[in-house]
Design an enzyme around this catalytic site. Structure first.
Site, PDB file in Angstrom:
ATOM      1  N   LYS A 196      -9.803   3.961  24.023  1.00  0.00           N
ATOM      2  CA  LYS A 196     -10.216   5.150  23.139  1.00  0.00           C
ATOM      3  C   LYS A 196     -10.531   4.671  21.898  1.00  0.00           C
ATOM      4  O   LYS A 196      -9.892   4.407  20.955  1.00  0.00           O
ATOM      5  CB  LYS A 196      -8.966   6.253  23.120  1.00  0.00           C
ATOM      6  N   GLY A 248      -3.531   1.195  14.371  1.00  0.00           N
ATOM      7  CA  GLY A 248      -3.752   2.341  13.500  1.00  0.00           C
ATOM      8  C   GLY A 248      -2.564   2.468  12.664  1.00  0.00           C
ATOM      9  O   GLY A 248      -2.207   1.376  12.168  1.00  0.00           O
ATOM     10  N   THR A 250       0.791   3.349  10.899  1.00  0.00           N
ATOM     11  CA  THR A 250       2.346   3.386  11.009  1.00  0.00           C
ATOM     12  C   THR A 250       2.732   4.860  11.642  1.00  0.00           C
ATOM     13  O   THR A 250       3.624   4.699  12.520  1.00  0.00           O
ATOM     14  CB  THR A 250       3.064   2.744   9.927  1.00  0.00           C
ATOM     15  N   GLY A 253       1.736   5.016  15.225  1.00  0.00           N
ATOM     16  CA  GLY A 253       2.402   4.052  15.717  1.00  0.00           C
ATOM     17  C   GLY A 253       3.788   4.484  16.397  1.00  0.00           C
ATOM     18  O   GLY A 253       4.245   4.339  17.425  1.00  0.00           O
ATOM     19  N   GLU A 270      -0.282  -2.854  16.099  1.00  0.00           N
ATOM     20  CA  GLU A 270      -1.055  -3.324  14.861  1.00  0.00           C
ATOM     21  C   GLU A 270      -1.021  -2.157  14.026  1.00  0.00           C
ATOM     22  O   GLU A 270      -2.158  -1.442  14.092  1.00  0.00           O
ATOM     23  CB  GLU A 270      -2.079  -3.910  15.301  1.00  0.00           C
ATOM     24  N   CYS A 304      -6.584  -3.302   7.321  1.00  0.00           N
ATOM     25  CA  CYS A 304      -4.902  -3.348   7.480  1.00  0.00           C
ATOM     26  C   CYS A 304      -4.139  -4.018   6.595  1.00  0.00           C
ATOM     27  O   CYS A 304      -3.183  -4.111   5.882  1.00  0.00           O
ATOM     28  CB  CYS A 304      -4.460  -3.201   8.793  1.00  0.00           C
ATOM     29  N   GLU A 402       0.208   2.650   1.481  1.00  0.00           N
ATOM     30  CA  GLU A 402      -1.007   1.953   2.090  1.00  0.00           C
ATOM     31  C   GLU A 402      -2.110   2.911   1.489  1.00  0.00           C
ATOM     32  O   GLU A 402      -2.166   4.229   2.116  1.00  0.00           O
ATOM     33  CB  GLU A 402      -1.187   1.826   3.426  1.00  0.00           C
TER      34      GLU A 402
HETATM   35  P1  NDP Z   1      -4.668   6.453  13.108  1.00  0.00           P
HETATM   36  O1  NDP Z   1      -3.211   6.112  13.413  1.00  0.00           O
HETATM   37  O2  NDP Z   1      -4.869   7.743  12.498  1.00  0.00           O
HETATM   38  O3  NDP Z   1      -5.549   6.441  14.283  1.00  0.00           O
HETATM   39  C1  NDP Z   1      -5.727   5.480  14.959  1.00  0.00           C
HETATM   40  C2  NDP Z   1      -6.248   5.600  16.595  1.00  0.00           C
HETATM   41  O4  NDP Z   1      -5.240   6.646  17.000  1.00  0.00           O
HETATM   42  C3  NDP Z   1      -7.324   6.364  16.544  1.00  0.00           C
HETATM   43  O5  NDP Z   1      -8.255   6.492  17.475  1.00  0.00           O
HETATM   44  C4  NDP Z   1      -6.833   8.126  16.397  1.00  0.00           C
HETATM   45  O6  NDP Z   1      -7.662   8.977  16.948  1.00  0.00           O
HETATM   46  C5  NDP Z   1      -5.675   7.898  17.338  1.00  0.00           C
HETATM   47  N1  NDP Z   1      -4.428   8.764  17.454  1.00  0.00           N
HETATM   48  C6  NDP Z   1      -4.397   9.503  16.824  1.00  0.00           C
HETATM   49  N2  NDP Z   1      -3.432  10.290  16.814  1.00  0.00           N
HETATM   50  C7  NDP Z   1      -2.912   9.933  18.253  1.00  0.00           C
HETATM   51  C8  NDP Z   1      -1.780  10.199  18.985  1.00  0.00           C
HETATM   52  N3  NDP Z   1      -0.756  11.188  18.681  1.00  0.00           N
HETATM   53  N4  NDP Z   1      -1.516   9.389  20.170  1.00  0.00           N
HETATM   54  C9  NDP Z   1      -2.348   8.432  20.357  1.00  0.00           C
HETATM   55  N5  NDP Z   1      -3.414   8.258  19.631  1.00  0.00           N
HETATM   56  C10 NDP Z   1      -3.600   8.778  18.566  1.00  0.00           C
HETATM   57  O7  NDP Z   1      -5.330   5.617  12.308  1.00  0.00           O
HETATM   58  P2  NDP Z   1      -6.550   5.568  11.412  1.00  0.00           P
HETATM   59  O8  NDP Z   1      -7.753   5.460  12.501  1.00  0.00           O
HETATM   60  O9  NDP Z   1      -6.630   6.295  10.149  1.00  0.00           O
HETATM   61  O10 NDP Z   1      -6.917   3.761  10.928  1.00  0.00           O
HETATM   62  C11 NDP Z   1      -6.632   3.401   9.861  1.00  0.00           C
HETATM   63  C12 NDP Z   1      -4.810   2.748   9.896  1.00  0.00           C
HETATM   64  O11 NDP Z   1      -4.902   1.929  11.201  1.00  0.00           O
HETATM   65  C13 NDP Z   1      -4.379   2.334   8.762  1.00  0.00           C
HETATM   66  O12 NDP Z   1      -3.040   2.399   8.631  1.00  0.00           O
HETATM   67  C14 NDP Z   1      -4.628   0.856   9.125  1.00  0.00           C
HETATM   68  O13 NDP Z   1      -3.661  -0.047   8.312  1.00  0.00           O
HETATM   69  C15 NDP Z   1      -4.316   0.706  10.426  1.00  0.00           C
HETATM   70  N6  NDP Z   1      -4.921  -0.552  11.021  1.00  0.00           N
HETATM   71  C16 NDP Z   1      -4.316  -1.580  11.222  1.00  0.00           C
HETATM   72  C17 NDP Z   1      -4.804  -2.674  11.841  1.00  0.00           C
HETATM   73  C18 NDP Z   1      -3.952  -3.881  12.492  1.00  0.00           C
HETATM   74  O14 NDP Z   1      -4.335  -4.679  13.081  1.00  0.00           O
HETATM   75  N7  NDP Z   1      -2.777  -4.059  11.888  1.00  0.00           N
HETATM   76  C19 NDP Z   1      -6.059  -2.983  11.811  1.00  0.00           C
HETATM   77  C20 NDP Z   1      -6.844  -1.623  11.576  1.00  0.00           C
HETATM   78  C21 NDP Z   1      -6.211  -0.693  11.082  1.00  0.00           C
HETATM   79  P3  NDP Z   1      -8.810   9.672  16.108  1.00  0.00           P
HETATM   80  O15 NDP Z   1      -9.402   8.817  15.203  1.00  0.00           O
HETATM   81  O16 NDP Z   1      -9.728  10.410  16.831  1.00  0.00           O
HETATM   82  O17 NDP Z   1      -7.800  10.670  15.278  1.00  0.00           O
END
Ligand code: NDP
Length: 493
Positions: A196, A248, A250, A253, A270, A304, A402
């Site tokens: 997704k 995504g 924390t 996660g 991650e 991230c 963050e």
């Molecule tokens: P989110 O956690 O909001 O979203 C990440 C993904 O999860 C998106 O596809 C999102 O959908 C989806 N999502 C949202 N809610 C749920 C749920 N309840 N169950 C399953 N999936 C869900 O993060 P962001 O997109 O805002 O990304 C930024 C974050 O990601 C930052 O905190 C960053 O640090 C972290 N990140 C970490 C990395 C790493 O390797 N450690 C690398 C890159 C980013 P939708 O977008 O459609 O809401």
């Protein structure tokens, strides 16, 4: 918000070159509407689920995208299960590897147009999508293609097998690259996938679909469902998923971990970070300035592992800050499709509001806010100029949380011990950087930092052969390298 080139005019003497516009002109085909990729076929999705994906630099709607319902997610998981049982898990590693090599090569061939597409959908500069995101995505497929027939060496002396169906959920900051980080090791190890993409950046994944079709990947091996959090939740909670790979925030996660607790699903997380860059007085300062810029302003700080906390040894702090500001004043902010642009647009209105809210909080908590660039911040579009927050404390919100934007908090230290304590004083533990000309100091300090990755005299250096991942609230599991295979394998004997 500051719309001038800098709020420190005395430094503008450094200035920057007057650059003529240099837009990337390659034609990019964007369909009016996108749905899902299930069982090797494109599905329109439901009319009443459509949402727009926009260009954050212009506000233009690029396409309408359907959000997958639970029923569509179920169909995708069933298709991945069938492909796993009937085709992919039975295929030899060498044959699987051939598909990965083909994907890698097609990504290279189509790199320029996918880069232009990604830049439109995401807002990041074409210089980055063209030179970093797409080449690295191809490199990941090449790297894991090489592993597909060598899995006997993935866990020395042991036999391994794939897990089954992987549910993969990715964020918007490196849309295609995150898809590659997830897909390549899963496919190389014999798993099938439902992926997704993030709601605000679905287009490069849909371009990848064309490649998967072109290379003849068997139907159902990779399925892609678009949508927002609800679609992601339906996917990770599906009972027939064996493995959840999430990148995504924390917060999300933690939610997923609570939801899958007690199931047999394996997981890798991650998550977010608050990386510290430690600059010692004996560092090569101009190199460290470049590393600092790369650490926080690369991809508008939507990284991230961004080095969002700068720790300067007190004796060089003033000198370093002056050099840093001069360098910031040479950064071009504006049209992400212009090849000269260093700082592009913030990906979404929501993230734009978040970044500006954090800057205001920092101001209220007593920070000196300094913003600058080589040119004025565009009035139209979602742009935040490179921002330095000075006169901040360890306990300030901008140092602890963050921000995920082009915002750098600057602190000082007097001894290596103090630097290590300040760097480790964070709930996160993803990445850190250390700058010194003394190798013994680099090793000594690096070993004491609580971070999954520590770069020495460099920052944001990525290689598919090198494992990446966090500790503490930055998550667990590794992507990249041999370690990136393990989360997709089960040891059988
Ligand atoms: P989110 O956690 O909001 O979203 C990440 C993904 O999860 C998106 O596809 C999102 O959908 C989806 N999502 C949202 N809610 C749920 C749920 N309840 N169950 C399953 N999936 C869900 O993060 P962001 O997109 O805002 O990304 C930024 C974050 O990601 C930052 O905190 C960053 O640090 C972290 N990140 C970490 C990395 C790493 O390797 N450690 C690398 C890159 C980013 P939708 O977008 O459609 O809401």
């Amino acid at each position: 918000m500051n719309k001038t080139a800098s709020n420190a005019p005395e430094l503008q003497i450094a200035g920057a070159l007057e650059l003529s516009p240099s837009p990337e002109r390659i034609e990019v085909t964007i369909r009016e509407r996108y749905g899902h990729f299930i069982g090797g076929k494109l599905h329109d999705g439901a009319d009443d689920s459509l949402f727009p994906t926009t260009n954050p630099a212009t506000g233009e709607t690029l396409a309408q995208v359907a959000a997958a319902t639970e029923a569509e997610v179920d169909k995708a998981v069933k298709s991945a299960r069938a492909a796993y049982t009937k085709v992919w898990s039975k295929m030899s590693g060498a044959e699987r590897g051939k598909y990965l090599y083909r994907i890698a090569r097609r990504l290279q061939e189509k790199g320029r147009s996918i880069a232009a597409l990604e830049t439109r959908d995401n807002g990041k500069p074409i210089r980055e999508t063209r030179d970093v995101d797409i080449p690295l995505a191809a490199a990941h497929f090449f790297y894991y293609a090489g592993w597909a027939d060598k899995l006997d060496y993935a866990v020395p002396g042991r036999k391994v097998k794939p897990l089954g169906v992987a549910a993969q959920v990715i964020p918007w900051n490196f849309p295609l690259l995150m898809a590659a980080w997830k897909l390549a090791p899963a496919l190389a190890t014999g798993n099938t996938v439902v992926l997704k993409p993030a709601e605000t950046t679905p287009l490069s994944a849909m371009a990848l679909v064309e490649i998967l079709q072109e290379v003849g990947l068997p139907p159902g091996v990779v399925n892609i469902v678009n949508g927002a959090g609800a679609t992601g939740a339906a996917l990770v909670n599906h009972p027939d998923v064996d493995k959840v790979a999430f990148t995504g925030s924390t917060g999300v996660g933690r939610l997923i971990m609570r939801q899958i607790a007690g199931t047999k699903k394996k997981a890798t997380m991650e998550l977010g970070g608050k990386g510290a860059q430690i600059v010692f007085a004996d560092a090569a300062l101009d190199q460290a300035v470049e590393g600092t810029i790369n650490g926080i302003f690369f991809n508008q700080g939507h990284v991230c592992c961004a080095g969002s906390r700068l720790l300067l040894e007190e004796s060089i702090a003033d000198d370093f800050l002056e050099r840093l500001k001069r360098r910031v004043l040479s950064l071009q902010i504006g049209d992400p499709l212009d090849k000269n642009t260093d700082v592009g647009a913030i990906n979404s209105a929501e993230q734009y509001a978040t970044v500006n809210r954090y800057i205001e909080i920092a101001r209220k908590e007593g920070a000196d806010v300094w913003q600058g660039a080589a040119c004025p911040t565009p009035e139209k579009g979602l742009f935040v100029p490179p921002t330095l927050l000075m006169n901040v404390q360890q306990s300030d919100t901008c140092v602890r949380e963050e921000i995920f934007g082009p915002v750098l908090s600057v602190l000082t230290f007097r001894t290596p011990d103090e630097a290590v304590k300040k760097a480790n004083d964070s709930e996160y533990g993803l990445a850190a950087g250390v700058w010194s000309e003394k190798t013994s100091k680099l090793f000594e300090v690096a070993h004491r930092l609580n971070a999954g990755i520590v770069w020495a005299n460099g920052y944001n250096l990525f290689d598919p052969a090198s494992p990446f991942g966090g500790v503490r609230h930055s998550g667990f599991g590794r992507e990249g390298g041999m370690a990136g295979l393990w989360p997709y394998l089960e040891v059988v004997s």
